[in-house]
Design a protein around this motif. Sequence first.
Motif, mmCIF file in Angstrom:
data_model
loop_
_atom_site.group_PDB
_atom_site.id
_atom_site.type_symbol
_atom_site.label_atom_id
_atom_site.label_comp_id
_atom_site.label_asym_id
_atom_site.label_seq_id
_atom_site.Cartn_x
_atom_site.Cartn_y
_atom_site.Cartn_z
ATOM 1 N N ALA A 117 0.888 -1.326 -0.146
ATOM 2 C CA ALA A 117 0.066 0.099 0.003
ATOM 3 C C ALA A 117 1.005 1.319 -0.048
ATOM 4 C CB ALA A 117 -0.881 0.055 1.280
ATOM 5 N N CYS A 118 2.072 1.118 0.645
ATOM 6 C CA CYS A 118 3.037 2.285 0.588
ATOM 7 C C CYS A 118 4.409 1.757 0.775
ATOM 8 C CB CYS A 118 2.831 3.177 1.773
ATOM 9 S SG CYS A 118 2.915 2.820 3.476
ATOM 10 N N VAL A 143 8.383 3.038 1.600
ATOM 11 C CA VAL A 143 9.274 4.220 2.161
ATOM 12 C C VAL A 143 10.450 4.519 1.471
ATOM 13 C CG1 VAL A 143 10.850 4.881 4.325
ATOM 14 C CG2 VAL A 143 8.426 3.663 4.463
ATOM 15 N N ARG A 185 2.761 5.890 -4.506
ATOM 16 C CA ARG A 185 2.717 5.221 -2.788
ATOM 17 C C ARG A 185 3.820 5.562 -2.095
ATOM 18 N NH1 ARG A 185 3.071 -0.499 -4.145
ATOM 19 N NH2 ARG A 185 3.733 -0.045 -6.142
ATOM 20 N N VAL A 186 4.603 6.458 -2.330
ATOM 21 C CA VAL A 186 5.854 6.902 -1.710
ATOM 22 C C VAL A 186 5.497 7.521 -0.493
ATOM 23 C CG1 VAL A 186 7.953 8.187 -1.731
ATOM 24 C CG2 VAL A 186 7.501 6.937 -3.855
ATOM 25 N N ARG A 187 6.153 6.997 0.551
ATOM 26 C CA ARG A 187 6.249 7.628 1.946
ATOM 27 C C ARG A 187 7.288 8.270 2.037
ATOM 28 N NH1 ARG A 187 1.772 6.971 1.140
ATOM 29 N NH2 ARG A 187 0.174 6.318 2.350
ATOM 30 N N THR A 195 5.560 1.651 9.496
ATOM 31 C CA THR A 195 4.821 2.720 8.428
ATOM 32 C C THR A 195 4.478 2.013 7.128
ATOM 33 O OG1 THR A 195 6.068 4.516 9.473
ATOM 34 C CG2 THR A 195 4.774 4.991 7.449
ATOM 35 N N CYS A 196 5.228 1.379 6.549
ATOM 36 C CA CYS A 196 5.164 0.395 5.602
ATOM 37 C C CYS A 196 5.570 -0.473 5.448
ATOM 38 C CB CYS A 196 5.558 1.376 4.314
ATOM 39 S SG CYS A 196 4.898 3.051 4.014
#
Lengths: 231, 216
Positions: A116-117, A119, A148-150, A166-167
């Motif tokens: 989903a994301c 990092v 989808r980049v955090r 987080t991801c």
Amino acid sequence: MLFRSLLAVVAVVAIACGRPQAPVIHAAASTRAVVEALVADLDPRPIVDAGSTSTLVQQVQAGAGGAVLISAHPDWTAALEASGLARQVRPVASNRLVLVGPAGTHPTVDDLDRAACVVLGDPSHVPVGRYAREALTAWGRWPAVEGRVRPALDARAGAAAIAAGTCPVGVLYATDATAAGVSAGAPLPDAVQPVIRYDAVLLDPAAVALFDHLTGPAARAVWAAHGFGPP
Amino acid sequence: MNPVLLSLTVASLATLAATVPAVALGTWLARRRGGLRLAVQAVVLAPLVLPPVVTGWVLLQLFGAHGPLAALRLPFTTAAAVVAGAVVGLPLYVRAVQLAVEAVDPGLEQAAATLGASPWRVLRTVTLPLALPGVVTGALLAFARALGEFGATILVAGNLPGTTRTLPLALFTALQTPGGEAEAARWAAWSLVLSLGALALAEVLARAVARRVGTA
């Protein structure tokens, strides 16, 4: 009066501490552990100011001073040279990109495609993010990952975000995959690995001994022990 | 210096540095009417409503390597953190002083003037002593604001361990470090201790001042 003497003490302490009393090394966040290991026995012990190379270079350009800067990206080294602040530049190490995930996982390219994301270092300016964007672009995956980049502020912050869950997956340096709470997954294929070059940049001509200490033959072994490749 | 001691030092010096301008501006704004007053008030209150990062950016433009005040070599020193704290704390300080001075009965000031006191003496012996509780409140607000300052500080003072890494920056840095959660919790606990300590001190001071003003 007690109050006034207290103020005087506080003022003297503050003025004495206004500028660091020891040389400052601005170190790319991914090199913090190795730089701290290299200077642990020095007297006076240099202060290690760790952050993303982009932030550190901008601070030096704004007048932060310092003895040496360890840059994680040649573009930022060039920016320092262009502003006339680099007295001497010496390539000091290299690195590789790997997929990473929270401790106990082993992310593969399928996880990268499905997560989903993802990092990354902030690809707009943080070196590890720019390398990751370059690699993912060469791999044909950047358009699918971009949304989808955090973004993380620097490489260590990216590792912290992965450790915090987080991801499920990120693309970071191999040297940050050993951080607490982080597991290394598949390395990126050799064909898409960018050339990751760390430069030591001498900022203060008086700090040439420290510059040599960080880049000399003895230091090479310490860089290698922390997982960095030769320059 | 460790972040707790550094934060205390920076916030104390910022409050001290803001005191003279805050009392002067607050008194002036309380007594003055017209366009110039509005303009000065807008400039003084700006850091209260601007995002702190903007305040930090403006300070960096002024004091940075290519700014008009570059010769002071201020950025990335403890003094820069003090300046940032003082600038963001000043509006709260000025506002508290201004409201307190506005609340002073003009009749008392006129009586002193009628008895031959110069304007400076009226200010020193009538207006300011009566407005002292407002000055104490303003000092506490400025101190608290400087203690929590983050955005302007990280821009103009950086995040150098021992020199400019105050409590909020130490907490932030710990959160950006793998395995730093315990350290972050420690800094958060220290912030709570300092804030409650400042509140307690302010309460004690306010009572002492109220007693003095009451018997004056």
